[in-house]
Design a protein around this motif. Structure first.
Motif, mmCIF file in Angstrom:
data_model
loop_
_atom_site.group_PDB
_atom_site.id
_atom_site.type_symbol
_atom_site.label_atom_id
_atom_site.label_comp_id
_atom_site.label_asym_id
_atom_site.label_seq_id
_atom_site.Cartn_x
_atom_site.Cartn_y
_atom_site.Cartn_z
ATOM 1 N N PRO A 1 0.838 -1.208 0.000
ATOM 2 C CA PRO A 1 0.000 0.000 0.000
ATOM 3 C C PRO A 1 0.868 1.251 0.000
ATOM 4 N N ASP A 2 0.248 2.418 -0.202
ATOM 5 C CA ASP A 2 0.986 3.677 -0.033
ATOM 6 C C ASP A 2 1.552 3.710 1.384
ATOM 7 N N GLY A 3 2.762 4.255 1.493
ATOM 8 C CA GLY A 3 3.393 4.350 2.818
ATOM 9 C C GLY A 3 4.247 3.129 3.128
ATOM 10 N N ALA A 4 4.148 2.110 2.253
ATOM 11 C CA ALA A 4 4.950 0.893 2.536
ATOM 12 C C ALA A 4 6.429 1.264 2.574
ATOM 13 N N PRO A 5 7.180 0.648 3.511
ATOM 14 C CA PRO A 5 8.604 1.018 3.658
ATOM 15 C C PRO A 5 9.434 0.485 2.499
ATOM 16 N N LEU A 6 10.382 1.282 2.065
ATOM 17 C CA LEU A 6 11.317 0.894 1.003
ATOM 18 C C LEU A 6 12.728 1.293 1.428
ATOM 19 N N LEU A 7 13.690 0.697 0.784
ATOM 20 C CA LEU A 7 15.078 1.189 0.849
ATOM 21 C C LEU A 7 15.496 1.419 -0.597
ATOM 22 N N VAL A 8 16.080 2.578 -0.870
ATOM 23 C CA VAL A 8 16.502 2.849 -2.249
ATOM 24 C C VAL A 8 17.976 3.246 -2.279
ATOM 25 N N PHE A 9 18.620 2.941 -3.398
ATOM 26 C CA PHE A 9 20.028 3.335 -3.608
ATOM 27 C C PHE A 9 20.210 3.591 -5.094
ATOM 28 N N ASN A 10 21.236 4.394 -5.423
ATOM 29 C CA ASN A 10 21.434 4.725 -6.852
ATOM 30 C C ASN A 10 22.895 4.555 -7.274
ATOM 31 N N GLY A 11 23.722 4.031 -6.350
ATOM 32 C CA GLY A 11 25.134 3.815 -6.707
ATOM 33 C C GLY A 11 26.005 5.033 -6.513
ATOM 34 N N GLU B 1 22.401 4.818 0.683
ATOM 35 C CA GLU B 1 21.098 4.129 0.735
ATOM 36 C C GLU B 1 20.167 4.919 1.658
ATOM 37 N N TRP B 2 18.909 4.939 1.298
ATOM 38 C CA TRP B 2 17.927 5.785 2.003
ATOM 39 C C TRP B 2 16.673 4.987 2.346
ATOM 40 N N ARG B 3 16.093 5.299 3.499
ATOM 41 C CA ARG B 3 14.755 4.815 3.791
ATOM 42 C C ARG B 3 13.791 5.642 2.933
ATOM 43 N N ALA B 4 12.680 5.002 2.553
ATOM 44 C CA ALA B 4 11.693 5.728 1.743
ATOM 45 C C ALA B 4 10.328 5.095 1.991
ATOM 46 N N ALA B 5 9.328 5.760 1.446
ATOM 47 C CA ALA B 5 7.961 5.223 1.548
ATOM 48 C C ALA B 5 7.334 5.265 0.156
ATOM 49 N N LEU B 6 6.565 4.248 -0.151
ATOM 50 C CA LEU B 6 5.905 4.176 -1.458
ATOM 51 C C LEU B 6 4.797 5.240 -1.510
ATOM 52 N N GLU B 7 4.765 5.957 -2.635
ATOM 53 C CA GLU B 7 3.761 7.040 -2.757
ATOM 54 C C GLU B 7 3.207 7.025 -4.175
ATOM 55 N N LYS C 1 -1.235 5.365 -12.248
ATOM 56 C CA LYS C 1 -0.178 4.448 -12.724
ATOM 57 C C LYS C 1 1.195 4.742 -12.117
ATOM 58 N N ALA C 2 1.474 6.038 -11.905
ATOM 59 C CA ALA C 2 2.856 6.376 -11.488
ATOM 60 C C ALA C 2 2.994 6.229 -9.972
ATOM 61 N N ALA C 3 4.239 6.066 -9.555
ATOM 62 C CA ALA C 3 4.519 6.008 -8.102
ATOM 63 C C ALA C 3 5.982 6.418 -7.896
#
Ligand code: SAM
Length: 262
Positions: free
Chosen positions: A35-45, A49-55, A60-62
């Motif tokens: 769901p929206d708000g679900a926890p994520l970890l993202v990195f780009n090299g 690395e960052w904590r994030a939340a799905l939005e 269609k887009a997120a």
């Protein structure tokens, strides 16, 4: 709720949003049912690395809405894996395992005995990204298009050391050679090259030996398959020269517990 870890292309900063691609949105929404708000970890090299939340952004887009940084970007060993392409399942395996083993670049090399015409670079890159996400790397290895061995050697970068796996008995055991390196060699950029099923042609062995910083090594008394040799050599390099010599960061322990939802 487990935390999905995703590689994104955009720059990362607190409060910023990192657009997710179609495959990532499908995976999160329809496979993991996040769901929206679900926890994520993202990195780009580049930015750690960052904590994030799905939005969601419309139907269609997120995006991943960034919170705080969990890990700083750190320097990683610079070791290319140059390997002769093998059949599909095994080349996918090389891409996945070499990513877990910390290769900085994957370079398919076409040699005289290479019996694989086409390499699907995009598929290899997708394998590498998935492996980097899972193995908690902060980078994704560069996955390059195949190149002829002659071209690779003609353009060999000055100062990059070459570890040539020579099954014809042309060099000392890999452990002996790598254990005896001086400090400057340890911090130099490296590459490992492995031949195809059928081995290097004699002229190729001679051309490899002409590279200024080349060292031929043996991988024991048995003839290893090309994919086995590539990964075994990379593991030895990491253990004796690379970042396996560092203690596993405490982060690995704390990190898992701290991966609580944002
Ligand atoms: N010529 C053999 C053949 O036709 O099967 C050996 C080729 S081997 C399958 C593929 C590559 O793995 C070799 O070119 C070499 O780079 C590496 N390799 C395999 N066994 C090795 C060993 N014991 N020592 C060093 N390199 C090895």
């Amino acid at each position: 709720m487990s935390v999905s870890r995703l590689f994104v292309e955009s720059d990362l900063a607190a409060g910023s949003e990192a657009p997710l691609n179609e495959a990532q949105i499908h995976y999160l929404r329809h496979v993991m049912r996040r769901p929206d708000g679900a926890p994520l970890l993202v990195f780009n090299g580049r930015d750690g690395e960052w904590r994030a939340a799905l939005e969601s952004h419309g139907k269609k887009a997120a995006v991943a809405r960034l919170g705080e940084r969990t890990r700083e970007q750190v320097a990683e060993p610079d070791v290319w894996l140059c390997f002769a392409p093998v059949k599909r399942a095994r080349i996918d395996y090389i891409a996945e395992k070499a990513t877990e083993l910390g290769a900085s670049a994957l370079q398919p090399v076409v040699t005289h005995h290479t019996n694989v015409e086409r390499v699907n670079v995009e598929r290899l890159r997708a394998n590498a990204i998935e492996a980097a996400e899972q193995t908690e790397r902060l980078t994704v290895p560069e996955v390059r298009a195949p190149v002829d061995l002659a071209r690779l050697l003609a353009d060999w970068p000055k100062g990059r050391r070459l570890l040539m796996c020579d099954e014809t008995g042309g060099g000392p055991p890999i452990a002996e050679m790598l254990s005896g390196l001086d400090a400057s060699a340890r911090v130099a950029p490296w590459a490992i090259v492995v031949g195809p099923e059928g081995g290097f042609a004699p002229a190729e062995l001679a051309a490899l030996r002409r590279i200024k910083d080349v060292t031929a090594v043996g991988l024991g008394p048995r003839i290893l398959r090309a994919d086995t040799a590539a990964l075994a050599a990379l593991a030895c390099w990491q253990a004796l020269v690379g970042d396996w010599r560092r203690p596993t960061p405490r982060l690995a322990a704390d990190y898992r517990t701290s991966r609580a939802p944002v």
